[in-house]
Design a protein around this motif. Structure first.
Motif, PDB file in Angstrom:
ATOM      1  N   SER A   7       0.848  -1.185   0.000  1.00  0.00           N
ATOM      2  CA  SER A   7       0.000   0.000   0.000  1.00  0.00           C
ATOM      3  C   SER A   7       0.882   1.233   0.000  1.00  0.00           C
ATOM      4  O   SER A   7       2.084   1.142   0.265  1.00  0.00           O
ATOM      5  CB  SER A   7      -0.927   0.006   1.227  1.00  0.00           C
ATOM      6  OG  SER A   7      -0.175   0.017   2.418  1.00  0.00           O
ATOM      7  N   GLY A   9       1.141   3.656  -2.617  1.00  0.00           N
ATOM      8  CA  GLY A   9       1.494   4.288  -3.883  1.00  0.00           C
ATOM      9  C   GLY A   9       0.571   5.447  -4.208  1.00  0.00           C
ATOM     10  O   GLY A   9      -0.404   5.707  -3.503  1.00  0.00           O
ATOM     11  N   GLY A  10       0.885   6.153  -5.288  1.00  0.00           N
ATOM     12  CA  GLY A  10       0.036   7.256  -5.709  1.00  0.00           C
ATOM     13  C   GLY A  10       0.760   8.214  -6.607  1.00  0.00           C
ATOM     14  O   GLY A  10       1.846   7.917  -7.125  1.00  0.00           O
ATOM     15  N   LEU A  11       0.153   9.380  -6.768  1.00  0.00           N
ATOM     16  CA  LEU A  11       0.704  10.442  -7.602  1.00  0.00           C
ATOM     17  C   LEU A  11       1.327  11.500  -6.704  1.00  0.00           C
ATOM     18  O   LEU A  11       0.699  11.954  -5.728  1.00  0.00           O
ATOM     19  CB  LEU A  11      -0.411  11.057  -8.453  1.00  0.00           C
ATOM     20  CG  LEU A  11      -0.056  12.307  -9.263  1.00  0.00           C
ATOM     21  CD1 LEU A  11       0.994  11.985 -10.329  1.00  0.00           C
ATOM     22  CD2 LEU A  11      -1.311  12.887  -9.902  1.00  0.00           C
ATOM     23  N   LEU A  18       6.772   9.856  -0.583  1.00  0.00           N
ATOM     24  CA  LEU A  18       5.766   8.821  -0.400  1.00  0.00           C
ATOM     25  C   LEU A  18       6.359   7.752   0.492  1.00  0.00           C
ATOM     26  O   LEU A  18       7.581   7.554   0.505  1.00  0.00           O
ATOM     27  CB  LEU A  18       5.363   8.173  -1.719  1.00  0.00           C
ATOM     28  CG  LEU A  18       4.356   8.868  -2.636  1.00  0.00           C
ATOM     29  CD1 LEU A  18       4.193   8.069  -3.923  1.00  0.00           C
ATOM     30  CD2 LEU A  18       3.021   9.051  -1.949  1.00  0.00           C
ATOM     31  N   THR A  90       9.100   6.938 -11.414  1.00  0.00           N
ATOM     32  CA  THR A  90       7.786   6.425 -11.787  1.00  0.00           C
ATOM     33  C   THR A  90       7.881   4.965 -12.216  1.00  0.00           C
ATOM     34  O   THR A  90       8.663   4.606 -13.097  1.00  0.00           O
ATOM     35  CB  THR A  90       7.191   7.264 -12.935  1.00  0.00           C
ATOM     36  OG1 THR A  90       6.958   8.597 -12.459  1.00  0.00           O
ATOM     37  CG2 THR A  90       5.878   6.673 -13.418  1.00  0.00           C
ATOM     38  N   THR A 109       2.292  -1.788  -6.531  1.00  0.00           N
ATOM     39  CA  THR A 109       1.596  -0.523  -6.305  1.00  0.00           C
ATOM     40  C   THR A 109       2.229   0.542  -7.203  1.00  0.00           C
ATOM     41  O   THR A 109       3.452   0.625  -7.303  1.00  0.00           O
ATOM     42  CB  THR A 109       1.639  -0.116  -4.819  1.00  0.00           C
ATOM     43  OG1 THR A 109       0.850   1.065  -4.616  1.00  0.00           O
ATOM     44  CG2 THR A 109       3.062   0.140  -4.323  1.00  0.00           C
ATOM     45  N   GLN A 110       1.385   1.317  -7.850  1.00  0.00           N
ATOM     46  CA  GLN A 110       1.871   2.305  -8.815  1.00  0.00           C
ATOM     47  C   GLN A 110       2.346   3.562  -8.100  1.00  0.00           C
ATOM     48  O   GLN A 110       1.651   4.115  -7.241  1.00  0.00           O
ATOM     49  CB  GLN A 110       0.752   2.671  -9.798  1.00  0.00           C
ATOM     50  CG  GLN A 110       1.120   3.756 -10.791  1.00  0.00           C
ATOM     51  CD  GLN A 110       2.129   3.288 -11.834  1.00  0.00           C
ATOM     52  OE1 GLN A 110       2.007   2.184 -12.376  1.00  0.00           O
ATOM     53  NE2 GLN A 110       3.137   4.113 -12.110  1.00  0.00           N
ATOM     54  N   VAL A 111       3.526   4.012  -8.485  1.00  0.00           N
ATOM     55  CA  VAL A 111       4.051   5.300  -8.035  1.00  0.00           C
ATOM     56  C   VAL A 111       4.280   6.157  -9.280  1.00  0.00           C
ATOM     57  O   VAL A 111       4.995   5.737 -10.196  1.00  0.00           O
ATOM     58  CB  VAL A 111       5.373   5.139  -7.254  1.00  0.00           C
ATOM     59  CG1 VAL A 111       6.003   6.502  -6.981  1.00  0.00           C
ATOM     60  CG2 VAL A 111       5.127   4.390  -5.954  1.00  0.00           C
ATOM     61  N   THR A 112       3.653   7.309  -9.312  1.00  0.00           N
ATOM     62  CA  THR A 112       3.790   8.227 -10.430  1.00  0.00           C
ATOM     63  C   THR A 112       4.287   9.564  -9.918  1.00  0.00           C
ATOM     64  O   THR A 112       3.675  10.163  -9.024  1.00  0.00           O
ATOM     65  CB  THR A 112       2.455   8.411 -11.162  1.00  0.00           C
ATOM     66  OG1 THR A 112       1.979   7.142 -11.617  1.00  0.00           O
ATOM     67  CG2 THR A 112       2.624   9.337 -12.365  1.00  0.00           C
TER      68      THR A 112
END
Length: 115
Positions: A7, A9-11, A18, A90, A109-112
């Motif tokens: 858990s 991740g995000g923009l 982060l 990213t 989990t995506q990290v941008t």
């Protein structure tokens, strides 16, 4: 078996921070090492940071001084604190557990990092 749930991740904007978390459950007593990997589109999955059961840490050169891997006292949750994030950070970040059973992976989990 070992289950891993990531858990956090995000923009985030360049220069931001982060913190990723990875909670392990199941046969956690078999884990001797936990790590974070990342995979950007069209690229291979690379090691970001790792921590052994003894507490020894290791970092990829391009994150040294910016990222910190740590874990809780029960050694079942590992964290990745990411500071001074850059667009090139990213990627999809995956938690990995090295176990006497086999290697286990989280779902990612995506990290941008973008303005």
């Amino acid at each position: 078996q070992v289950q891993l749930v990531e858990s956090g991740g995000g923009l985030v904007q360049p220069g931001g921070s982060l913190r990723l978390s990875c909670a392990a459950s199941g046969s956690t007593f078999t884990i001797y090492r936990m790590a974070w990997y990342r995979q950007a589109p069209g690229k291979q999955r690379d090691l970001v940071a790792s921590i052994t059961s003894g507490g020894t840490t290791n970092y990829a050169d391009d994150v040294k001084g910016r990222f910190t891997i740590s874990r809780d006292n029960a050694k079942t949750t590992v964290y990745l604190q990411m500071n001074s994030l850059k667009p090139e950070d990213t990627a999809v970040y995956y938690c990995n557990a090295g176990s006497s059973l086999r290697n286990f992976w989280g779902q990612g989990t995506q990290v941008t990092v973008s303005s």
